[in-house]
Motif scaffolding. Structure first.
Motif, PDB file in Angstrom:
ATOM      1  N   GLY A 104      41.154  48.579  44.538  1.00 42.68           N
ATOM      2  CA  GLY A 104      40.868  49.857  43.907  1.00 42.68           C
ATOM      3  C   GLY A 104      41.034  49.763  42.410  1.00 42.68           C
ATOM      4  O   GLY A 104      41.348  48.702  41.853  1.00 42.68           O
ATOM      5  N   PRO A 105      40.828  50.883  41.705  1.00 39.42           N
ATOM      6  CA  PRO A 105      40.916  50.868  40.236  1.00 39.42           C
ATOM      7  C   PRO A 105      42.248  50.361  39.713  1.00 39.42           C
ATOM      8  O   PRO A 105      42.311  49.781  38.630  1.00 39.42           O
ATOM      9  CB  PRO A 105      40.696  52.345  39.862  1.00 39.42           C
ATOM     10  N   GLN A 106      43.328  50.580  40.475  1.00 35.06           N
ATOM     11  CA  GLN A 106      44.642  50.133  40.034  1.00 35.06           C
ATOM     12  C   GLN A 106      45.004  48.754  40.579  1.00 35.06           C
ATOM     13  O   GLN A 106      46.104  48.262  40.343  1.00 35.06           O
ATOM     14  CB  GLN A 106      45.707  51.156  40.471  1.00 35.06           C
ATOM     15  N   LEU A 108      42.570  45.772  40.818  1.00 37.64           N
ATOM     16  CA  LEU A 108      41.290  45.068  40.731  1.00 37.64           C
ATOM     17  C   LEU A 108      41.414  43.578  40.979  1.00 37.64           C
ATOM     18  O   LEU A 108      40.404  42.903  41.174  1.00 37.64           O
ATOM     19  CB  LEU A 108      40.677  45.298  39.345  1.00 37.64           C
ATOM     20  N   VAL A 135      32.386  44.274  41.794  1.00 37.98           N
ATOM     21  CA  VAL A 135      32.922  45.634  41.658  1.00 37.98           C
ATOM     22  C   VAL A 135      33.944  45.694  40.535  1.00 37.98           C
ATOM     23  O   VAL A 135      33.970  46.643  39.740  1.00 37.98           O
ATOM     24  CB  VAL A 135      33.551  46.088  42.988  1.00 37.98           C
ATOM     25  N   SER A 136      34.803  44.660  40.450  1.00 41.65           N
ATOM     26  CA  SER A 136      35.808  44.614  39.384  1.00 41.65           C
ATOM     27  C   SER A 136      35.140  44.573  38.017  1.00 41.65           C
ATOM     28  O   SER A 136      35.570  45.269  37.078  1.00 41.65           O
ATOM     29  CB  SER A 136      36.707  43.387  39.570  1.00 41.65           C
ATOM     30  N   TYR A 139      33.933  48.031  37.244  1.00 45.47           N
ATOM     31  CA  TYR A 139      35.038  48.896  36.810  1.00 45.47           C
ATOM     32  C   TYR A 139      35.414  48.596  35.362  1.00 45.47           C
ATOM     33  O   TYR A 139      35.577  49.506  34.537  1.00 45.47           O
ATOM     34  CB  TYR A 139      36.257  48.677  37.707  1.00 45.47           C
ATOM     35  N   GLU A 140      35.573  47.303  35.065  1.00 48.66           N
ATOM     36  CA  GLU A 140      35.984  46.936  33.715  1.00 48.66           C
ATOM     37  C   GLU A 140      34.915  47.319  32.699  1.00 48.66           C
ATOM     38  O   GLU A 140      35.226  47.747  31.586  1.00 48.66           O
ATOM     39  CB  GLU A 140      36.250  45.431  33.649  1.00 48.66           C
ATOM     40  N   GLN A 142      32.847  49.865  32.970  1.00 48.96           N
ATOM     41  CA  GLN A 142      32.922  51.307  32.775  1.00 48.96           C
ATOM     42  C   GLN A 142      34.097  51.685  31.881  1.00 48.96           C
ATOM     43  O   GLN A 142      33.977  52.561  31.010  1.00 48.96           O
ATOM     44  CB  GLN A 142      33.042  52.007  34.134  1.00 48.96           C
ATOM     45  N   ARG A 143      35.238  51.038  32.108  1.00 42.87           N
ATOM     46  CA  ARG A 143      36.394  51.326  31.263  1.00 42.87           C
ATOM     47  C   ARG A 143      36.112  50.964  29.799  1.00 42.87           C
ATOM     48  O   ARG A 143      36.431  51.736  28.884  1.00 42.87           O
ATOM     49  CB  ARG A 143      37.605  50.533  31.758  1.00 42.87           C
TER      50      ARG A 143
END
Length: 362
Positions: A104-106, A108, A135-136, A139-140, A142-143
């Protein structure tokens, strides 16, 4: 132990166990059938140690209640053994499921970490790890995009606030008021361009709502005419080689694609430089090449990232937001195409756009 070995072992245990239990259960059921329905004491035996002597097939010692109890108990034991075998053989798959659940986001960095001989299970685990890597990275990305967008918006807003505060101190002269107004207008235009770019990215990420045949050559000709004054002011010579070609897509997005590439080709060029724009039904369907400062080949892929520039700056004061090539790539992908950039040996970029075409326009 690999998944294949576990499944094979479970099947062997099930077959061997069934070979012992099933004949005995059939004999017991037949004897129970004869005694209950036909009141017959002619019983049969399995003919081996499973008769426990002749206890289970002796008419004198045969018990209906005992036989039913034994069948129920053995049946429950068999079901329990099968359940344990299924759980044991499926443990690697549950481990994969647990890994995906914890990801999950926390968290990765969560991975299956399955290693060993190449098998179907290790291939599956490897594909799961590759999926989690993608996916990781998303996420990164997007952050990073959110952080950069926040910075890009925060800086001009801070400039606007400072200019307003300066204008409120004392009574500015007409010259100072004009300067403050011009700076506020420039900063506001930059914010508008940034917000518009973000909206275009959001729109193209959702894909195209409709596709109609578009004359790409006409779009390029109009764009070059619009940017003629900009090229003249920058001292850039524009060379166009445009052949009729149709592509399915949305006209507004194709216009934005061509405008971004042409604008970048002019903006990041040398004084007295050149810009070549080629359109045709071949491959690539659109090509924009410009002279300019040398670009390190290893840094070219990063130019398609949001808020990246050829110099490596994340923020400049030239009026751009660093979204030109990012928007171009997003538009091309929305049209089921691809875009690549190559650093030219003498300086500048060679940008090639591949798009599905309907052939030469008539």
């Amino acid at each position: 132990m690999s998944l294949r070995v576990r499944v094979f072992a479970a099947l062997v245990v099930a077959l061997v166990g069934g070979a012992f239990v099933l004949p005995w259960a059939v004999v017991q059921a037949r004897n129970l059938w004869r005694v209950v329905l036909y009141d017959s004491r002619i019983l049969v035996c399995t003919g081996d140690w499973r008769d426990w002597g002749d206890t289970y097939c002796n008419p004198d010692t045969f018990s209906v209640a005992g036989t039913v109890t034994r069948l129920v108990v053995v049946g429950l034991l068999v079901l329990a053994a099968v359940a344990l075998l299924v759980l044991w053989s499926g443990r690697p798959l549950r481990s994969l499921a647990t890994t995906v659940t914890r990801f999950g986001p926390q968290n990765l960095a969560e991975r299956t970490e399955v290693r060993g001989r190449r098998s179907q299970y290790t291939r599956l685990a490897g594909q799961v790890d590759q999926m989690l890597d993608r996916v990781s990275a998303g996420y990164e990305g997007q952050r990073r995009f959110a952080a950069n967008a926040s910075h890009e918006l925060r800086t001009p807003l801070a400039i606007q606030r400072t200019l307003i505060e300066v204008g409120m101190v004392g009574t500015p002269s007409p010259e100072q008021l004009e300067l403050l107004t011009r700076q506020l207008l420039d900063t506001n235009e930059r914010n508008e361009a940034l917000v518009e770019g973000l909206l275009v990215l959001a729109e193209t990420d959702r894909g195209l709502s409709s596709r109609t045949p578009q004359r790409l050559d006409a779009v390029v000709a109009d764009t070059l005419a619009t940017h003629a004054s900009l090229a003249t002011a920058a001292g850039v010579r524009v060379h166009a080689e445009v052949a009729p070609v149709e592509v399915p897509g949305e006209s507004a997005l194709l216009e934005r694609l061509v405008a971004n590439l042409v604008h970048n080709g002019i903006k990041y060029n040398d004084r007295d430089g050149d810009l070549w724009v080629t359109v045709g039904p071949g491959h690539p369907v659109l090509r924009v090449v410009n002279t300019g400062p040398e670009v390190a080949p290893e840094s070219v892929p990063r130019l398609f990232e949001a808020f990246r520039r050829a110099r490596g700056d994340r923020l400049d004061h030239s009026g751009g937001a660093g979204l030109g090539l990012t928007i171009a790539r997003s538009i091309v992908q929305a049209h089921d195409g691809s875009v690549t950039a190559t650093a030219r040996p003498g300086g500048g970029l060679d940008v090639a756009v591949e798009l599905p075409t309907g052939g030469p326009a008539t």
